[in-house]
Scaffold this active site. Structure first.
Site, PDB file in Angstrom:
ATOM      1  N   LYS A   1       5.907  -4.597 -17.441  1.00 21.76           N
ATOM      2  CA  LYS A   1       6.459  -4.509 -18.789  1.00 21.76           C
ATOM      3  C   LYS A   1       7.261  -3.235 -19.028  1.00 21.76           C
ATOM      4  O   LYS A   1       8.435  -3.178 -18.692  1.00 21.76           O
ATOM      5  CB  LYS A   1       5.351  -4.703 -19.823  1.00 21.76           C
ATOM      6  CG  LYS A   1       4.757  -6.115 -19.791  1.00 21.76           C
ATOM      7  CD  LYS A   1       3.930  -6.437 -20.994  1.00 21.76           C
ATOM      8  CE  LYS A   1       3.279  -7.808 -20.890  1.00 21.76           C
ATOM      9  NZ  LYS A   1       4.252  -8.916 -20.879  1.00 21.76           N
TER      10      LYS A   1
ATOM     11  N   PHE B   1      -6.229 -12.018 -20.091  1.00 25.61           N
ATOM     12  CA  PHE B   1      -4.866 -12.545 -19.966  1.00 25.61           C
ATOM     13  C   PHE B   1      -4.161 -11.716 -18.904  1.00 25.61           C
ATOM     14  O   PHE B   1      -3.783 -10.572 -19.137  1.00 25.61           O
ATOM     15  CB  PHE B   1      -4.081 -12.490 -21.276  1.00 25.61           C
ATOM     16  CG  PHE B   1      -2.713 -13.120 -21.125  1.00 25.61           C
ATOM     17  CD1 PHE B   1      -2.567 -14.489 -21.251  1.00 25.61           C
ATOM     18  CD2 PHE B   1      -1.610 -12.360 -20.796  1.00 25.61           C
ATOM     19  CE1 PHE B   1      -1.320 -15.088 -21.064  1.00 25.61           C
ATOM     20  CE2 PHE B   1      -0.367 -12.943 -20.614  1.00 25.61           C
ATOM     21  CZ  PHE B   1      -0.217 -14.306 -20.751  1.00 25.61           C
TER      22      PHE B   1
ATOM     23  N   ASP C   1      -5.726  -3.826 -14.785  1.00 24.35           N
ATOM     24  CA  ASP C   1      -4.477  -4.438 -15.227  1.00 24.35           C
ATOM     25  C   ASP C   1      -3.975  -3.643 -16.433  1.00 24.35           C
ATOM     26  O   ASP C   1      -4.400  -3.861 -17.562  1.00 24.35           O
ATOM     27  CB  ASP C   1      -4.712  -5.904 -15.587  1.00 24.35           C
ATOM     28  CG  ASP C   1      -3.444  -6.604 -16.071  1.00 24.35           C
ATOM     29  OD1 ASP C   1      -2.464  -5.913 -16.412  1.00 24.35           O
ATOM     30  OD2 ASP C   1      -3.450  -7.849 -16.135  1.00 24.35           O
TER      31      ASP C   1
END
Length: 405
Positions: free
Chosen positions: A260, A146, A231
């Site tokens: 984030k 994801f 990531d």
């Protein structure tokens, strides 16, 4: 007219359903304020936040240093575009580069933008540095990934909900099983420019790869002249008990993708960090973002980097994560069939005969604990790193009650 004895939540939920596209299926809670690890809804009910905005709130809600930085910057300057340099920009890029041990930083806004940037940089590096023939670059990725929801990113997703009906899909990606070093090695050819992986797959249910996998990826990438792109948008910045999830195995990727928590839960901030031989392939006009690296974002993110530079939050995550692990493992065989924990990040597989992950999260919410389900009977816990021992015990106790029925 709303009176004190009428609940506001049902009407607010109906309004949200009426006026928004249904691309999410949120729990029926309507939050109006928050502090630290706690949320309060429009009816005054308090909830322990065990999701932390998918790690965007690693430092809790409204951390005083981050709020102070945002307020101070709001009174001075919020946006210039990248047509000009502002006085927060260099400090942010320098301090984040030093935290990552890299030469350069390229600021963006969202995690998906960071991933898109990493893909573009890797391809350009492949053509200009490695010598891959034009239009032939490929990137190896993992099943269960994801990385975001743009058209290019969902092109290599194996989640049909994320991918279906969004074609035609972007070519140039080879998908291999996550954690299978042999399959990854076999997929690399002379036109491979990068391997793009999450060191821990969050959306998949906090899936930790086998020991030795990440070092093996690092080795094969070095041997085959391929960039290793990590990531760390969800897994980085203290979440796993280290600054980066890669740190647990002493692995240093060629490129970090960050987001984030970098925005402190206040503004969207993302970044790509790499050395000059990689990021240096970009020239003016070849990539950009109007809001990327804006003054407000940089001011907040500078404070985030400085909080991480103390090591306090990494230590808290590591220590409190062990308490979380112990509590959750005590529920194995009592409704849980598997537990995966790294720092303050946990994936829990509930016995599907008992209930779905969604049902478990709804019942937890009724008990004042907020979490999120994924993939059927799995739920994720990712509390803010400011959570206390007592609050962890509370979350585990409420989960035990839910599993007991």
């Amino acid at each position: 007219m709303i009176v004190d004895d009428i609940l506001r939540t049902p009407g607010a939920v109906r309004d949200a359903e009426r006026w928004t596209a249904h691309n999410y299926h949120p729990l029926p809670v309507v939050i109006s304020s928050a502090e630290g690890a706690w949320l309060t809804d429009v009816d005054g009910r308090r909830y322990l936040d065990c999701l932390a905005g998918y790690s965007a709130l690693n430092f809790g809600h409204r951390h005083p240093r981050l709020i102070a930085a945002a307020h101070a910057q709001l009174d001075r300057l919020t946006l210039t575009s990248r047509a000009f340099i502002h006085d927060q920009f260099a400090d942010f890029c320098r301090e984040l580069a030093e935290l990552c041990g890299k030469d350069l930083v390229l600021p963006m806004n969202t995690g998906a933008e960071a991933v898109e940037t990493g893909i573009k940089v890797a391809r350009k590096w492949g053509y200009q540095v490695k010598g891959v023939p034009a239009g032939q670059a490929n990137i190896v990725v993992a099943e269960g990934n994801f990385h975001g929801r743009t058209t290019t990113i969902v092109s290599f997703s194996t989640d049909e909900d994320a991918r279906a009906d969004f074609g035609p899909y972007t070519p140039g990606f080879t998908v291999v099983p996550y954690g299978d070093l042999d399959a990854l090695t076999a997929a690399i050819d002379e036109n491979t420019v990068a391997v793009l992986l999450e060191p821990i797959q969050g959306e998949q249910g906090v899936v930790v790869p086998p020991e030795g996998y990440l070092p093996g990826v690092r080795q094969v990438c070095t041997e085959r002249n391929v960039l290793f792109i990590a990531d760390e948008i969800q897994s980085g910045l203290g979440r796993t008990g280290a600054t980066f999830a890669c740190d647990h195995e002493g692995v240093v990727p060629d490129m970090y993708l960050l987001g984030k928590a970098l925005g402190g839960g206040i503004v969207p901030v993302s970044a790509v960090a790499a050395n000059s031989d990689v990021l240096g392939v970009l020239k003016p006009g070849q990539h950009g973002s109007t809001f990327g690296g804006n003054p407000l974002a940089c001011a907040v993110a500078i404070e985030v980097v400085r909080l991480l530079a103390t090591g306090e939050f990494q230590r808290r995550s590591a220590e409190l994560g062990e308490r979380l692990r112990a509590g959750l493992e005590g529920l194995l065989g009592k409704g849980l069939v598997a537990v995966r924990v790294r720092g303050l990040w946990a994936g829990l597989d509930i016995d599907p005969a008992l209930m779905s992950g969604r049902e478990a999260c709804e019942r937890l919410a009724e008990r004042g604990v907020l979490a999120k389900d994924t993939h059927g009977s799995t739920i994720r816990l990712a509390p803010p790193l400011v959570i206390t021992e007592e609050e962890i015990d509370l979350a585990v106790a409420q989960l035990a009650e839910v599993l007991a029925g």
